[in-house]
Design an enzyme around this catalytic site. Structure first.
Site, mmCIF file in Angstrom:
data_model
loop_
_atom_site.group_PDB
_atom_site.id
_atom_site.type_symbol
_atom_site.label_atom_id
_atom_site.label_comp_id
_atom_site.label_asym_id
_atom_site.label_seq_id
_atom_site.Cartn_x
_atom_site.Cartn_y
_atom_site.Cartn_z
ATOM 1 N N ASP A 26 0.837 -1.201 0.000
ATOM 2 C CA ASP A 26 0.000 0.000 0.000
ATOM 3 C C ASP A 26 0.877 1.258 0.000
ATOM 4 O OD1 ASP A 26 -2.349 1.408 -0.032
ATOM 5 O OD2 ASP A 26 -2.741 1.211 2.117
ATOM 6 N N ARG A 30 0.108 7.694 -2.666
ATOM 7 C CA ARG A 30 0.695 8.773 -1.843
ATOM 8 C C ARG A 30 2.158 9.011 -2.205
ATOM 9 N NH1 ARG A 30 -0.998 6.105 3.481
ATOM 10 N NH2 ARG A 30 -1.603 4.466 2.017
ATOM 11 N N TRP A 31 2.854 7.961 -2.551
ATOM 12 C CA TRP A 31 4.258 8.109 -2.973
ATOM 13 C C TRP A 31 4.335 9.046 -4.172
ATOM 14 C CZ3 TRP A 31 7.079 7.248 -7.405
ATOM 15 C CH2 TRP A 31 8.472 7.175 -7.277
ATOM 16 N N HIS A 43 2.172 3.473 -9.029
ATOM 17 C CA HIS A 43 1.948 2.044 -9.311
ATOM 18 C C HIS A 43 3.115 1.476 -10.133
ATOM 19 C CE1 HIS A 43 -1.892 2.345 -7.478
ATOM 20 N NE2 HIS A 43 -2.483 3.022 -8.443
ATOM 21 N N SER A 72 -10.846 -7.064 -4.164
ATOM 22 C CA SER A 72 -12.198 -7.105 -4.732
ATOM 23 C C SER A 72 -12.901 -5.752 -4.543
ATOM 24 C CB SER A 72 -13.010 -8.245 -4.104
ATOM 25 O OG SER A 72 -12.784 -8.328 -2.712
ATOM 26 N N LEU A 137 10.970 -20.552 -5.085
ATOM 27 C CA LEU A 137 10.042 -19.682 -4.349
ATOM 28 C C LEU A 137 8.659 -19.872 -4.952
ATOM 29 C CD1 LEU A 137 9.755 -17.037 -2.409
ATOM 30 C CD2 LEU A 137 9.739 -15.769 -4.546
ATOM 31 N N ARG A 197 -4.863 -2.036 8.966
ATOM 32 C CA ARG A 197 -6.034 -2.884 8.742
ATOM 33 C C ARG A 197 -5.690 -3.991 7.755
ATOM 34 N NH1 ARG A 197 -8.214 2.414 6.762
ATOM 35 N NH2 ARG A 197 -7.674 2.567 4.562
ATOM 36 N N SER A 199 -7.951 -5.100 5.367
ATOM 37 C CA SER A 199 -8.594 -4.806 4.073
ATOM 38 C C SER A 199 -8.995 -6.075 3.306
ATOM 39 C CB SER A 199 -7.672 -3.940 3.197
ATOM 40 O OG SER A 199 -7.433 -2.706 3.825
HETATM 41 C C1 IPE Z 1 -5.433 -2.793 -0.150
HETATM 42 O O1 IPE Z 1 -5.061 -1.473 -0.440
HETATM 43 C C2 IPE Z 1 -5.441 -3.598 -1.393
HETATM 44 C C3 IPE Z 1 -4.166 -3.716 -2.099
HETATM 45 C C4 IPE Z 1 -3.005 -3.319 -1.706
HETATM 46 C C5 IPE Z 1 -4.261 -4.409 -3.337
HETATM 47 P P1 IPE Z 1 -6.134 -0.297 -0.454
HETATM 48 O O2 IPE Z 1 -5.365 0.952 -0.455
HETATM 49 O O3 IPE Z 1 -7.127 -0.490 -1.517
HETATM 50 O O4 IPE Z 1 -6.843 -0.519 0.968
HETATM 51 P P2 IPE Z 1 -7.967 0.314 1.733
HETATM 52 O O5 IPE Z 1 -9.199 0.233 0.910
HETATM 53 O O6 IPE Z 1 -7.469 1.699 1.868
HETATM 54 O O7 IPE Z 1 -8.093 -0.385 3.044
HETATM 55 C C1 IPE Z 2 -1.685 0.223 -3.307
HETATM 56 O O1 IPE Z 2 -1.425 1.575 -3.343
HETATM 57 C C2 IPE Z 2 -1.862 -0.347 -4.685
HETATM 58 C C3 IPE Z 2 -3.220 -0.845 -4.973
HETATM 59 C C4 IPE Z 2 -4.217 -0.864 -4.146
HETATM 60 C C5 IPE Z 2 -3.423 -1.350 -6.291
HETATM 61 P P1 IPE Z 2 -2.609 2.627 -3.297
HETATM 62 O O2 IPE Z 2 -3.020 2.935 -4.693
HETATM 63 O O3 IPE Z 2 -3.703 2.173 -2.421
HETATM 64 O O4 IPE Z 2 -1.874 3.862 -2.675
HETATM 65 P P2 IPE Z 2 -2.465 4.912 -1.651
HETATM 66 O O5 IPE Z 2 -2.969 4.134 -0.470
HETATM 67 O O6 IPE Z 2 -3.558 5.646 -2.331
HETATM 68 O O7 IPE Z 2 -1.310 5.782 -1.307
HETATM 69 MG MG MG Z 3 -4.115 2.448 -0.446
#
Ligand code: IPE
Ligand code: IPE
Ligand code: MG
Length: 265
Positions: A26, A30-31, A43, A72, A137, A197, A199
């Site tokens: 995650d 934000r990065w 991404h 999902s 792996l 969390r 998630s």
């Molecule tokens: C959780 O990240 C799912 C993945 C990393 C694929 P999210 O950024 O979507 O999680 P929530 O919805 O904020 O908990």
């Molecule tokens: C996780 O990074 C990647 C996916 C859920 C696909 P986010 O896209 O959730 O990044 P933030 O949480 O918005 O920074």
């Molecule tokens: Mg996120």
């Protein structure tokens, strides 16, 4: 109570290096935002981190690595981001499958991939077939995955296999149908990006996993961060319901105590 009647199945062998690491990657968005870039750049950078972490896990002796790539619930994101993530996933697959195979890595996908483009589905299946016998792996990507979906699909499969449920249904009756039934339960769970969390990640399998949360954003997660997570894991006492003193005794001594107690009665 005999071990066979305890709900959670056997206590896994405790190893210094976690056999199975599961990660919620995650913080990509934000990065990118911190650098005044678009979310998709985060991404893209996240894929680079995936490459590095696979290599590092092999070097550290990890046997199973599971990464949450798309939940999902992520369909709720803006359509252009969802479509970019699909393209990125497909592109990375096309580019990496041969390399994974060369490096003796077994590739697996868990999740409801029936919702994906048929081209992606075929690519996933052929990648899984190609790498099925590799043993360095086991690398699993969770794509359109949800822990609740997993439990439901396991129940559906279990019911489809039987005309009458046994009176004494065991956890294993269901667990064998979970999407990741080929792997031991994760020893170490890591979530980057600061949220504390789960998630809807591997809900069933995380029952006794050591949880580690870090503020580091996924594109910044590196060898130092991974080693720090493993170090924290090594400091945890995995009791699985027992008390500390029982852990000091070697298994044979535990057995000897049991036998001695039995003989007293
Ligand atoms: C959780 O990240 C799912 C993945 C990393 C694929 P999210 O950024 O979507 O999680 P929530 O919805 O904020 O908990
Ligand atoms: C996780 O990074 C990647 C996916 C859920 C696909 P986010 O896209 O959730 O990044 P933030 O949480 O918005 O920074
Ligand atoms: Mg996120």
């Amino acid at each position: 109570m005999p071990e066979s009647q305890i709900s959670t199945p056997g206590i896994p062998e405790n190893s210094i290096i976690p056999r199975h690491i599961a990660i919620i990657m995650d913080g990509n968005g934000r990065w990118a935002k911190n650098r005044l870039m678009q979310r998709i750049s985060g991404h893209k950078q996240g894929v680079e981190t995936v490459r590095d972490i696979i290599k590092l896990c092999i070097e550290r002796g990890v046997e199973y690595l599971t990464l949450f790539a798309f939940s999902s619930e992520n369909w709720r994101r803006p359509a252009d981001e969802v479509s970019f993530l699909m393209q990125l996933f497909f592109g990375a697959l096309k580019q990496e499958i041969a390399k994974l195979h060369e490096n003796d890595i077994c590739f697996k996908v868990i999740g409801d991939i029936s919702k994906f483009d048929p081209k992606i589905i075929e690519f996933i299946h052929s990648g899984e077939r190609l790498t099925a016998n590799n043993s360095r792996l086991v690398f699993t990507i969770a794509a359109n995955y949800g822990g609740r979906w997993d439990i439901l699909q396991a129940i559906t499969k279990m019911l489809a296999q039987t005309t009458r449920l046994p009176d004494n249904l065991q956890e294993e009756d269901l667990a064998q149908h979970l999407a990741m039934s080929y792997a031991p339960e994760p020893d170490l769970f890591i979530r980057t990006g600061g949220e504390c969390r789960i998630s809807n990640f591997c809900l069933w399998q995380l029952a006794y996993t050591e949880l580690y949360f870090t503020d580091t954003l996924w594109p910044d997660f590196d060898a130092y961060e991974l080693d720090h997570a493993i170090k924290c894991y090594q400091q945890r006492e995995r009791r699985f319901g027992r008390i500390s003193e029982q852990l000091q005794l070697p298994m044979s001594a535990n057995k000897a105590t049991k036998i001695a107690n039995k003989n007293k009665t």
